[in-house]
Design an enzyme around this catalytic site. Structure first.
Site, PDB file in Angstrom:
ATOM      1  N   GLY A 170       0.798  -1.222   0.000  1.00  0.00           N
ATOM      2  CA  GLY A 170       0.000   0.000   0.000  1.00  0.00           C
ATOM      3  C   GLY A 170       0.827   1.266   0.000  1.00  0.00           C
ATOM      4  O   GLY A 170       0.350   2.325  -0.425  1.00  0.00           O
ATOM      5  N   GLY A 404       5.575  16.311 -37.328  1.00  0.00           N
ATOM      6  CA  GLY A 404       4.633  16.494 -36.225  1.00  0.00           C
ATOM      7  C   GLY A 404       5.331  17.002 -34.982  1.00  0.00           C
ATOM      8  O   GLY A 404       4.745  17.732 -34.168  1.00  0.00           O
ATOM      9  N   ALA A 405       6.596  16.627 -34.820  1.00  0.00           N
ATOM     10  CA  ALA A 405       7.333  17.047 -33.628  1.00  0.00           C
ATOM     11  C   ALA A 405       7.495  18.574 -33.591  1.00  0.00           C
ATOM     12  O   ALA A 405       7.570  19.171 -32.511  1.00  0.00           O
ATOM     13  CB  ALA A 405       8.692  16.365 -33.592  1.00  0.00           C
TER      14      ALA A 405
HETATM   15  C1  HXC Z   1       3.417  -5.229  10.783  1.00  0.00           C
HETATM   16  C2  HXC Z   1       5.617  -5.234  10.199  1.00  0.00           C
HETATM   17  C3  HXC Z   1       5.277  -5.115   8.825  1.00  0.00           C
HETATM   18  C4  HXC Z   1       3.898  -5.053   8.479  1.00  0.00           C
HETATM   19  C5  HXC Z   1       7.420  -5.174   8.966  1.00  0.00           C
HETATM   20  N1  HXC Z   1       6.959  -5.264  10.224  1.00  0.00           N
HETATM   21  N2  HXC Z   1       6.410  -5.095   8.093  1.00  0.00           N
HETATM   22  N3  HXC Z   1       4.701  -5.275  11.146  1.00  0.00           N
HETATM   23  N4  HXC Z   1       3.008  -5.112   9.496  1.00  0.00           N
HETATM   24  N5  HXC Z   1       3.496  -4.931   7.218  1.00  0.00           N
HETATM   25  C6  HXC Z   1       7.745  -5.363  11.443  1.00  0.00           C
HETATM   26  C7  HXC Z   1       8.466  -6.693  11.595  1.00  0.00           C
HETATM   27  O1  HXC Z   1       7.617  -7.612  12.232  1.00  0.00           O
HETATM   28  C8  HXC Z   1       9.639  -6.307  12.481  1.00  0.00           C
HETATM   29  O2  HXC Z   1       9.199  -6.191  13.812  1.00  0.00           O
HETATM   30  C9  HXC Z   1       9.979  -4.910  12.009  1.00  0.00           C
HETATM   31  O3  HXC Z   1       8.788  -4.421  11.353  1.00  0.00           O
HETATM   32  C10 HXC Z   1      11.115  -4.872  11.023  1.00  0.00           C
HETATM   33  O4  HXC Z   1      10.841  -5.818  10.002  1.00  0.00           O
HETATM   34  P1  HXC Z   1      11.942  -6.841   9.486  1.00  0.00           P
HETATM   35  O5  HXC Z   1      11.238  -7.823   8.628  1.00  0.00           O
HETATM   36  O6  HXC Z   1      12.739  -7.360  10.628  1.00  0.00           O
HETATM   37  O7  HXC Z   1      12.891  -5.866   8.632  1.00  0.00           O
HETATM   38  P2  HXC Z   1      13.633  -6.156   7.293  1.00  0.00           P
HETATM   39  O8  HXC Z   1      14.343  -7.472   7.342  1.00  0.00           O
HETATM   40  O9  HXC Z   1      14.462  -4.932   7.039  1.00  0.00           O
HETATM   41  O10 HXC Z   1      12.505  -6.271   6.168  1.00  0.00           O
HETATM   42  C11 HXC Z   1      11.681  -5.186   5.896  1.00  0.00           C
HETATM   43  C12 HXC Z   1      10.524  -5.627   4.989  1.00  0.00           C
HETATM   44  C13 HXC Z   1       9.794  -6.826   5.620  1.00  0.00           C
HETATM   45  C14 HXC Z   1      11.080  -6.018   3.614  1.00  0.00           C
HETATM   46  C15 HXC Z   1       9.600  -4.421   4.801  1.00  0.00           C
HETATM   47  O11 HXC Z   1       9.510  -6.512   6.979  1.00  0.00           O
HETATM   48  C16 HXC Z   1       8.522  -7.176   4.929  1.00  0.00           C
HETATM   49  O12 HXC Z   1       8.537  -7.836   3.892  1.00  0.00           O
HETATM   50  N6  HXC Z   1       7.387  -6.787   5.530  1.00  0.00           N
HETATM   51  C17 HXC Z   1       6.083  -7.126   5.022  1.00  0.00           C
HETATM   52  C18 HXC Z   1       5.786  -6.415   3.755  1.00  0.00           C
HETATM   53  C19 HXC Z   1       4.383  -6.663   3.320  1.00  0.00           C
HETATM   54  O13 HXC Z   1       4.094  -7.751   2.756  1.00  0.00           O
HETATM   55  N7  HXC Z   1       3.481  -5.751   3.695  1.00  0.00           N
HETATM   56  C20 HXC Z   1       2.081  -5.889   3.431  1.00  0.00           C
HETATM   57  C21 HXC Z   1       1.863  -5.443   2.035  1.00  0.00           C
HETATM   58  S1  HXC Z   1       0.209  -5.593   1.572  1.00  0.00           S
HETATM   59  P3  HXC Z   1      10.160  -6.389  15.051  1.00  0.00           P
HETATM   60  O14 HXC Z   1       9.263  -6.335  16.232  1.00  0.00           O
HETATM   61  O15 HXC Z   1      10.848  -7.701  14.863  1.00  0.00           O
HETATM   62  O16 HXC Z   1      11.135  -5.249  15.011  1.00  0.00           O
HETATM   63  C22 HXC Z   1      -0.300  -4.035   1.546  1.00  0.00           C
HETATM   64  C23 HXC Z   1      -1.677  -3.930   1.010  1.00  0.00           C
HETATM   65  C24 HXC Z   1      -2.157  -2.536   1.001  1.00  0.00           C
HETATM   66  O17 HXC Z   1       0.360  -3.118   1.915  1.00  0.00           O
HETATM   67  C25 HXC Z   1      -2.823  -2.251  -0.297  1.00  0.00           C
HETATM   68  C26 HXC Z   1      -3.483  -0.936  -0.293  1.00  0.00           C
HETATM   69  C27 HXC Z   1      -3.776  -0.496  -1.687  1.00  0.00           C
END
Ligand code: HXC
Length: 510
Positions: A170, A404-405
């Site tokens: 999102g 045209g450009a």
């Molecule tokens: C809740 C989250 C989170 C999320 C990360 N965290 N993403 N918590 N919701 N979406 C938290 C982790 O649990 C972790 O908590 C801390 O943030 C850091 O994340 P890490 O994974 O340890 O960091 P990193 O290895 O740097 O990886 C970052 C990342 C990965 C690539 C962003 O966290 C990730 O893939 N997150 C999920 C991405 C995702 O799929 N999001 C949803 C998308 S769907 P702690 O407590 O351990 O520090 C979406 C739909 C909306 O957004 C559509 C609207 C149009």
């Protein structure tokens, strides 16, 4: 009383620590600054006023009721950049990965609403993992409301997105609806779905960088307008960038003190155009020599290099520059170049920034790849953008303006206000060789006759004078006097008032 004050300070200290020292250290280890460090670098010293520091999420699923952090993953507020008010939100990756919850979204919405009401830019600093997974649809609803506000603010206040870490799911659509996106090289990436989902769905193996790093979005996708080596460089460049922009569509961009003589002559421009019309030259040399102090803020430098877009100043006032670049693909207009320039023209027009166009274009790029890719529609975007723009438009044809450009590149026919040409300009339906081969097809093979026809075509058409005789060119000017002539033209146009017919909105070929 002292106890209450102490409690406030204590609560503030906890909020400022975000997700805690361990996560702050991890952030630094990745080469990234924290949200608050970024804000303090971007804003004028001491100008930041924070809102909603103590806001917490209200989620009670997955044990979240036991895990609350004040601020809820985004730092919001307002401050000044070089003295002008801006509103901003900065995702705090140390708090739930900067993910967006219902309350986190409400904080952003408050900033967007205030910025729109008070007519000041919004800057978003992104470093986040998308929707807060534990909140489900509440997070999706939050995104939707942020997107709606992006749309309502579009064309009213500048909106700028800085991608300074992960930006997934999102989080990508709000930046995509803003005016400009800038990234940090190597530490930031943007994609709708990350490498793991890509692998599951398409079986492609790709790294985050190759899927959505700055190297992708500034070169291939054109999603990003520029990239910088680190957080500090990006934020300092953004302070420079803000000075080119007005605060809203009813404000003027700041006029900076100017010591560069507007009548400065640049004798070297008299020899910029090579004798051989097929030899390229660097259009950026012309831009740098014409604008104040050679200061040019280029956008999308690494994408569609055959057209140049960016901001500069003349007599201290912001102008948008669009220029064909003969050094890349001979400056031809293709789909990418047309889209790139069209979007820039529309930004300038939204925010009343005059447009200066430098033309040296051999035409539209022929071929199946371009036609299958929708060249007609993409070319029409640029044509449409120039035609509907009501800002002052000054155009200079330095050499080729073919086919045209010629019409598209801010010609007189689509309301160019002042259209200049250098004596070296060649304004025609096409180049001499192509023209002669069509109209004198029967003489092909007779080299003398073809040479004679070519010479005659060149003498008759490959000059600015045929167009000047019809008034399509207002004046043929001396190259060395270009800065003076364009500056004077813009001053003359300062009070330009043109209104397009009333409409709900136009229907630009998207
Ligand atoms: C809740 C989250 C989170 C999320 C990360 N965290 N993403 N918590 N919701 N979406 C938290 C982790 O649990 C972790 O908590 C801390 O943030 C850091 O994340 P890490 O994974 O340890 O960091 P990193 O290895 O740097 O990886 C970052 C990342 C990965 C690539 C962003 O966290 C990730 O893939 N997150 C999920 C991405 C995702 O799929 N999001 C949803 C998308 S769907 P702690 O407590 O351990 O520090 C979406 C739909 C909306 O957004 C559509 C609207 C149009």
């Amino acid at each position: 009383m002292q106890t209450i004050l102490d409690e406030l300070e204590q609560r503030r200290e906890v909020a400022r620590l975000g997700g805690g020292q361990r996560r702050i250290d991890a952030q630094h280890k990745k080469g990234k600054l924290t949200a608050r460090e970024r804000i303090s670098l971007f804003l004028d010293e001491g100008s930041f006023e924070e809102f909603d520091m103590f806001v917490e999420h209200r989620c009670t699923d997955f044990g979240m009721e036991n895990s609350k952090i004040p601020g809820d993953g985004v730092v919001t507020g307002w401050g000044t950049v070089n003295g002008r008010t801006v509103y901003l939100f900065a995702k705090d990756f140390t708090v739930f990965g900067g993910s967006l919850s219902e309350t986190h979204a409400k904080k952003i919405m408050k900033i967007q609403d205030m910025a729109l009401r008070n007519r000041a830019p919004v800057i978003g600093l992104f470093d986040a993992g998308g929707a807060r997974i534990q909140e489900g649809v509440a997070a999706l609803g939050g995104y939707g409301e942020v997107f709606l506000r992006n749309t309502m603010a579009s064309g009213v206040i500048p909106q700028i997105s800085l991608i300074m870490g992960p930006c997934a799911g999102g989080d990508v659509y709000s930046p995509a609806m803003t005016d400009f996106i800038f990234m940090v090289r190597d530490t930031s990436y943007m994609f709708v779905t990350g490498p793991d989902v890509v692998k599951t769905v398409t079986n492609e193996e790709v790294t985050a960088e190759d899927l959505g790093g700055a190297s992708v979005h500034t070169v291939k996708s054109s999603i990003a307008d520029g990239a910088y080596d680190n957080d500090v460089e990006l934020l300092l460049q953004m302070r420079r960038f803000m000075d080119f922009l007005p605060s809203s569509n009813v404000a003027e961009a700041p006029v900076l003190p100017n010591t560069d003589d507007p009548a400065r002559l640049e004798m070297s421009l008299d020899t910029l155009i090579p004798d051989n019309p097929n030899q390229p030259y660097d259009m950026k040399e012309l831009i740098h020599k014409v604008v104040d102090d050679g200061d040019f803020f280029e956008l999308q430098e690494k994408f569609a290099g055959n057209i140049i877009t960016g901001f500069a100043r003349l007599e201290g006032k912001s102008v948008g520059i669009i220029a064909n670049q003969p050094l890349v693909l001979a400056g031809v207009l293709d789909s990418d170049a047309s889209r790139k320039a069209a979007r820039f023209v529309r930004f300038c027009d939204c925010f009343s920034i005059p447009v200066v166009t430098f033309v040296d274009v051999p035409g539209f790029l022929p071929g199946t790849a371009q036609e299958y890719g929708g060249l007609i529609k993409h070319g029409a975007k640029l044509l449409f953008a120039y035609a509907e723009a009501t800002v002052p438009k000054v155009t200079l044809i330095t050499r080729k303006a073919y086919g045209g450009a010629y019409d598209v590149m801010s010609s007189k026919h689509i309301r160019g206000d002042v259209n200049y040409a250098w004596p070296s300009a060649e304004i025609a339906v096409m180049g001499a060789k192509g023209a002669v081969e069509i109209i004198f097809r029967k003489d092909i093979g007779d080299d003398d006759k073809i040479a004679e026809h070519t010479k005659s075509y060149e003498d008759n058409f490959l000059s600015p004078f045929v167009a000047a005789e019809r008034g399509y060119i207002d004046e043929v000017i001396l190259p060395h006097n270009t800065r003076n002539r364009i500056s004077r033209a813009l001053n003359m146009l300062a009070n330009k008032t043109v209104e397009n017919p009333w409409k709900k909105h136009d229907n630009i070929p998207l």
